[in-house]
Design a protein around this motif. Sequence first.
Motif, mmCIF file in Angstrom:
data_model
loop_
_atom_site.group_PDB
_atom_site.id
_atom_site.type_symbol
_atom_site.label_atom_id
_atom_site.label_comp_id
_atom_site.label_asym_id
_atom_site.label_seq_id
_atom_site.Cartn_x
_atom_site.Cartn_y
_atom_site.Cartn_z
ATOM 1 N N ALA A 232 0.834 -1.204 0.000
ATOM 2 C CA ALA A 232 0.000 0.000 0.000
ATOM 3 C C ALA A 232 0.872 1.259 0.000
ATOM 4 N N ARG A 233 1.927 1.221 0.783
ATOM 5 C CA ARG A 233 2.854 2.363 0.826
ATOM 6 C C ARG A 233 3.533 2.549 -0.528
ATOM 7 N N PHE A 234 3.935 1.438 -1.153
ATOM 8 C CA PHE A 234 4.520 1.494 -2.488
ATOM 9 C C PHE A 234 3.556 2.174 -3.456
ATOM 10 N N GLY A 235 2.309 1.763 -3.423
ATOM 11 C CA GLY A 235 1.305 2.350 -4.319
ATOM 12 C C GLY A 235 1.122 3.834 -4.082
ATOM 13 N N GLN A 236 1.075 4.241 -2.828
ATOM 14 C CA GLN A 236 0.911 5.661 -2.505
ATOM 15 C C GLN A 236 2.105 6.473 -2.976
ATOM 16 N N ARG A 237 3.292 5.969 -2.729
ATOM 17 C CA ARG A 237 4.496 6.683 -3.157
ATOM 18 C C ARG A 237 4.600 6.707 -4.681
ATOM 19 N N LEU A 238 4.218 5.614 -5.316
ATOM 20 C CA LEU A 238 4.256 5.535 -6.769
ATOM 21 C C LEU A 238 3.322 6.571 -7.387
ATOM 22 N N LEU A 239 2.115 6.668 -6.880
ATOM 23 C CA LEU A 239 1.181 7.673 -7.379
ATOM 24 C C LEU A 239 1.698 9.088 -7.121
ATOM 25 N N GLN A 240 2.316 9.304 -5.975
ATOM 26 C CA GLN A 240 2.875 10.615 -5.663
ATOM 27 C C GLN A 240 3.962 10.989 -6.668
ATOM 28 N N VAL A 241 4.847 10.044 -6.954
ATOM 29 C CA VAL A 241 5.943 10.302 -7.895
ATOM 30 C C VAL A 241 5.392 10.568 -9.291
ATOM 31 N N LEU A 242 4.450 9.746 -9.731
ATOM 32 C CA LEU A 242 3.883 9.946 -11.061
ATOM 33 C C LEU A 242 3.161 11.292 -11.158
ATOM 34 N N ALA A 243 2.423 11.643 -10.120
ATOM 35 C CA ALA A 243 1.724 12.933 -10.130
ATOM 36 C C ALA A 243 2.705 14.098 -10.134
ATOM 37 N N ALA A 244 3.793 13.966 -9.394
ATOM 38 C CA ALA A 244 4.786 15.043 -9.312
ATOM 39 C C ALA A 244 5.579 15.201 -10.601
ATOM 40 N N SER A 245 5.507 14.201 -11.483
ATOM 41 C CA SER A 245 6.279 14.268 -12.718
ATOM 42 C C SER A 245 5.449 14.724 -13.919
#
Length: 100
Positions: A30-43
């Motif tokens: 779940a943490r991986f998914g949250q961080r992944l979405l954060q990174v994709l959104a920030a890019s």
Amino acid sequence: MTDRVANETALTEVMEFMASPPVKDTPEDARFGQRLLQVLAASIVDDPLDEDDPVCTAELTLDADLRARLEKASLERNHNAFGGYADGMGPTLGGGLNKE
């Protein structure tokens, strides 16, 4: 959602998870998914609609290969911000109005 971290920290965590993926449906996943979405959104870079609009630059710069790998990982692990609509929802005006 877990506590939000700086985008650079999220990218570091995502790269660690990519090297050693967590077991699906665990708190780490779940943490991986949250961080992944954060990174994709920030890019994301938004193109201005016209010359009067301000230019939005990405908070994180990812090369095309890395972004593609992260998007693939997100879809494979079902960490998709659009739920079942992997390519987004698109325009919905007038959709579903048929009585059939």
